[in-house]
Design a protein around this motif. Structure first.
Motif, short mmCIF file in Angstrom:
data_model
loop_
_atom_site.label_atom_id
_atom_site.label_comp_id
_atom_site.label_asym_id
_atom_site.label_seq_id
_atom_site.Cartn_x
_atom_site.Cartn_y
_atom_site.Cartn_z
N LYS A 1 7.70 69.14 43.80
CA LYS A 1 6.47 68.35 43.86
C LYS A 1 6.59 67.27 44.94
O LYS A 1 5.61 66.97 45.64
N ARG A 2 7.77 66.71 45.07
CA ARG A 2 7.97 65.70 46.10
C ARG A 2 7.68 66.29 47.47
O ARG A 2 7.07 65.66 48.32
N VAL B 1 9.98 52.75 53.48
CA VAL B 1 9.12 52.53 52.32
C VAL B 1 8.92 51.04 52.10
O VAL B 1 7.80 50.57 51.86
N ARG B 2 10.02 50.27 52.21
CA ARG B 2 9.93 48.81 52.02
C ARG B 2 8.97 48.19 53.04
O ARG B 2 8.07 47.43 52.69
N SER C 1 7.52 47.64 42.42
CA SER C 1 6.82 48.93 42.38
C SER C 1 7.69 50.05 42.97
O SER C 1 7.63 51.19 42.52
N MET D 1 5.83 57.48 50.26
CA MET D 1 6.90 58.49 50.30
C MET D 1 6.39 59.80 50.88
O MET D 1 7.12 60.51 51.58
N SER E 1 1.74 61.44 36.26
CA SER E 1 2.91 60.89 35.56
C SER E 1 2.41 60.09 34.36
O SER E 1 1.59 59.20 34.51
N GLU F 1 8.87 62.69 35.16
CA GLU F 1 7.90 63.77 35.27
C GLU F 1 8.51 65.08 34.81
O GLU F 1 9.66 65.38 35.10
N ALA G 1 8.54 53.12 40.68
CA ALA G 1 8.07 54.44 41.10
C ALA G 1 9.16 55.49 40.90
O ALA G 1 8.89 56.60 40.44
N MET G 2 10.39 55.11 41.21
CA MET G 2 11.51 56.05 41.06
C MET G 2 11.69 56.41 39.58
O MET G 2 11.93 57.56 39.24
N LEU H 1 15.75 60.70 49.79
CA LEU H 1 15.34 59.56 48.97
C LEU H 1 15.11 60.02 47.53
O LEU H 1 15.51 59.35 46.57
N HIS H 2 14.49 61.17 47.40
CA HIS H 2 14.20 61.69 46.06
C HIS H 2 15.50 62.06 45.32
O HIS H 2 15.70 61.67 44.17
N GLY I 1 0.76 49.90 42.11
CA GLY I 1 1.87 49.78 43.04
C GLY I 1 2.67 51.05 43.13
O GLY I 1 3.07 51.48 44.22
N VAL I 2 2.88 51.70 41.98
CA VAL I 2 3.65 52.94 41.93
C VAL I 2 2.97 54.03 42.74
O VAL I 2 3.60 54.71 43.54
N VAL J 1 3.57 53.53 46.30
CA VAL J 1 4.91 53.94 46.72
C VAL J 1 4.95 55.46 46.93
O VAL J 1 5.49 55.94 47.92
N PHE J 2 4.32 56.19 46.01
CA PHE J 2 4.30 57.65 46.16
C PHE J 2 3.57 58.05 47.44
O PHE J 2 4.00 58.94 48.17
N VAL K 1 15.64 59.25 42.61
CA VAL K 1 14.99 59.80 41.41
C VAL K 1 15.99 60.61 40.60
O VAL K 1 16.17 60.38 39.40
N LEU L 1 5.43 48.97 52.31
CA LEU L 1 4.97 48.24 51.12
C LEU L 1 4.63 46.80 51.49
O LEU L 1 3.55 46.29 51.14
#
Lengths: 168, 145
Positions: free
Chosen positions: A22-23, A155-156, B44, A109, A89, B55, B48-49, A120-121, A101-102, A105-106, A125, A159
């Motif tokens: 999915k990423r 990403v930072r 965030s 990404m 999610s 999921e 997010a992670m 990163l994933h 915010g989440v 971020v997605f 994750v 953001l």
């Protein structure tokens, strides 16, 4: 390898493969298809799984390759993957607060190059070791670290840029 | 967790030099409500992670049932080759041995050969007796001249 044994090896990593797919593919449906496809391939080559030290690493590499192939053929046929599932999610209350915010971020990404996105994933994750990631992607650990650092910083920066944009 | 410490971890996080344990500390810190205002912008990112990691896929995978048993094929091929070997062997051996008719004919030939031999022996005897008659007629002619 019997059916039962196969499912016991492979089903625990289903969600992991799904998240990776999915990423990369962004769409939930596409990711489901990818997992299905990878499982089918694993089942066909199930005798070979035993030869690999880690079935999980093998499956992840396979998923990555499949998704990248998929993306390539999409680009070639000039199709854009439609996605509309940032809300997918689910159900932790904490998420609702930070949802905005989440989601951002997605989105950020998703704009990263594939390799950065993937590393990163896998690191942030799935929380894998650098050595594992390096093996899966056929890179050395230093390259993984450098790419990861680049992805995190990107990403930072994005953001912060967006936050400031909202304020100023 | 001390603010200083978190800031330091954050810095090395962006350099890609934190360990998995360090990153867990960061995720835990940003999951609480006690995040310092100066660091709020990062929460965030870490949340997010965490969200992403929870999921799950909704599809079920079923193993295709069209599996053939390799044993069957193996067994069949062995059986088939045995049949072929037997067939060829039977053919070769049956050519070597004679049928009953042929055997009878051979026996008859042997018998008739013996019969002929007997006949010719007797005939030979008859002709040797005739020689005696010839001598007799020679001597008779001497006297009668």
């Amino acid at each position: 390898m019997k059916q039962q044994e196969f499912l016991e090896t492979v089903l625990p990593i289903k969600d992991k493969l799904f998240r990776i797919a999915k990423r990369l593919l962004v769409s939930r449906d596409e990711a489901d298809d990818a997992v299905q496809e990878v499982f089918l391939k694993l089942w066909k080559g199930k005798e070979k799984i035993k030869q690999y030290r880690s079935a999980e690493a093998f499956a992840i590499t396979m998923t990555k390759n499949y998704c990248l192939d998929r993306l390539k053929s999409k680009q070639a046929s000039n199709l854009k993957i439609v996605h509309s599932n940032y809300e997918a999610s689910n159900n932790l209350e904490k998420q609702l607060e930070a949802a905005d915010g989440v989601a951002r971020v997605f989105e950020i990404m998703d704009t990263l190059p594939e390799q950065q996105k993937l590393i990163l994933h896998l690191r942030d994750v799935e929380q894998l070791d650098f050595s594992e990631i390096a093996k899966m992607l056929d890179l050395n650990e230093t390259a993984v670290r450098v790419t990861l650092s680049r992805a995190r910083k990107k990403v930072r920066d994005q953001l912060i840029k967006q936050n400031n944009y909202g304020i100023k | 967790m001390e603010l200083n410490n978190i800031e330091q971890l954050l810095e090395s996080y962006f350099e890609g030099t934190t360990s998995l344990a360090d990153e867990q500390i960061l995720r835990n810190y940003f999951a609480t409500d006690l995040v310092d205002d100066s660091l709020k912008q990062y929460s965030s990112l870490f949340n997010a992670m965490t969200v992403s990691a929870s999921e799950t896929s909704t599809t079920t995978f079923t193993v295709p049932v069209t599996e053939k048993k390799p044993f069957n094929k193996w067994w069949l091929s062995i059986a088939a080759s045995i049949v072929i070997v037997l067939g060829v062997a039977g053919f070769v051996f049956s050519e070597n041995s004679l049928t009953q008719e042929e055997q009878k004919a051979l026996a008859a030939l042997k018998q008739s050969k013996e019969a002929m031999l007997l006949l010719s022996n007797n005939l030979q005897k008859g002709t040797s007796q005739l020689q005696l008659v010839e001598t007799f007629s020679k001597t008779k002619n001497k006297f009668l001249k």
